[in-house]
Design an enzyme around this catalytic site. Sequence first.
Site, short mmCIF file in Angstrom:
data_model
loop_
_atom_site.label_atom_id
_atom_site.label_comp_id
_atom_site.label_asym_id
_atom_site.label_seq_id
_atom_site.Cartn_x
_atom_site.Cartn_y
_atom_site.Cartn_z
N THR A 124 35.79 35.46 43.71
CA THR A 124 35.17 35.12 42.71
C THR A 124 35.05 33.64 42.59
OG1 THR A 124 34.56 35.13 40.41
CG2 THR A 124 36.61 35.82 41.27
N ASP A 125 34.09 33.04 42.32
CA ASP A 125 33.97 31.47 41.81
C ASP A 125 34.81 31.45 40.48
OD1 ASP A 125 32.15 32.39 39.73
OD2 ASP A 125 30.72 31.14 40.12
N GLU A 126 35.22 32.20 39.84
CA GLU A 126 35.99 32.08 38.62
C GLU A 126 37.43 31.47 38.98
OE1 GLU A 126 35.85 34.78 35.36
OE2 GLU A 126 33.70 35.11 35.59
N TYR A 148 41.51 38.02 34.60
CA TYR A 148 40.80 38.67 35.54
C TYR A 148 40.66 37.40 36.70
CZ TYR A 148 36.57 38.99 38.33
OH TYR A 148 35.57 38.69 39.30
N LYS A 152 42.27 37.88 40.41
CA LYS A 152 41.51 37.69 41.57
C LYS A 152 42.16 36.42 42.89
CE LYS A 152 38.19 39.55 42.93
NZ LYS A 152 38.11 40.71 43.53
#
Length: 342
Positions: A124-126, A148, A152
């Site tokens: 994810t870009d997070e 989260y 990831k």
Amino acid sequence: MNILLTGGAGFIGSHLVRRLLDRPEHQVINFDALRYSGNLANLESVQQHPRYRFVQGDICDQPLVESVIRDHQIDGVINCAAETHVDRSILDPGSFARTDVVGTGVLLEAARQAGVRRFLQVSTDEVYGSVETGTSSETDRLAPRSPYSASKAGGELLALSYWTTYQFPVVVTRGSNTYGSHQYPEKFIPLFVTNAIDAQLLPLYGDGRQCRDWLAVEDHCAGIEHAFLHGEPGTAYNIGGGNERENLTVAEMILDSLGQSKSLLRYVSDRPGHDRRYAVDCSRLRELGWKPVVSFADGLRETVRWYHEHESWWRPIKSGEFKRYYEEQYRRRLEEGTACGS
Ligand code: DAU
């Protein structure tokens, strides 16, 4: 290629199953634990497909993962299985570390031992954390800020270490905020669309000015497939839609498209540690030949239409486990929230 796709009953996973089955050269084995957001109704159209198999299981279950990889002579793995909702990671961080880090580790090791030729980790870009200005490129420092995104980041770092240490051919994708049909209605767009259909309040966190880069699920899946087939081992690829919008703007677009009043908007207390903005530079994957094709206006209109026409898909979800979650997450915040413009 015999592809093991984990999490194939989820939102992005189910779109990817259908996409891969459109290619005559792929056999798809969908491995999914069918937890709260996994839903076989997402795959009704392919259930009887001759090149599709479903196995129910958890990626943390090492003996089962090993036997599925062996029995189906798996050549490639795409790991979509994950706990994915930031708000739930704040309520229950342990389950995120378990699935997104430990589960990824089990899958990587089983695939390496079995001599799998290709492994794609959907990330994810997070993992870049909140990006106040500019865009994140793949060589930027990872700075996740929620349980989260930290889980990831752990999963993808483990995956990339398998290339460095064992030359096991791993590729990572870092997708931006994805939307489309079949998305579990805890996420912003499907929650706001289904609430608006029912003339229920729309809970905007904080000042509603946080920015996300919206990516149509079809473009995201095309990016994952492209990176899986053509990506350099040991490399991460950003996938973004190039559609940066503030949450308030998206909420207003949804209300407009359903002919609903802006009085349904409520500013509610913010998500703890809420990332203000994400934005990715996708030139690395573009140079490999991928580009997004769905405009946000068209994609959102189609998505709103899909939810409007598929109440039989989301109403049972919203009346089940989701209802308890919604109460816990929103009831108090909505009571204390303020209307737009007041
Ligand atoms: O950026 C990619 C990520 O996008 C994915 O890796 C995650 O799995 C996915 O959940 C998503 O994360 P976000 O936290 O950005 O998505 P979410 O749909 O939860 O929220 C989008 C924005 O809307 C965010 O700024 C929080 C806000 N929001 C969300 C909800 C659910 C609200 O204002 N109200 C809400 O009720």
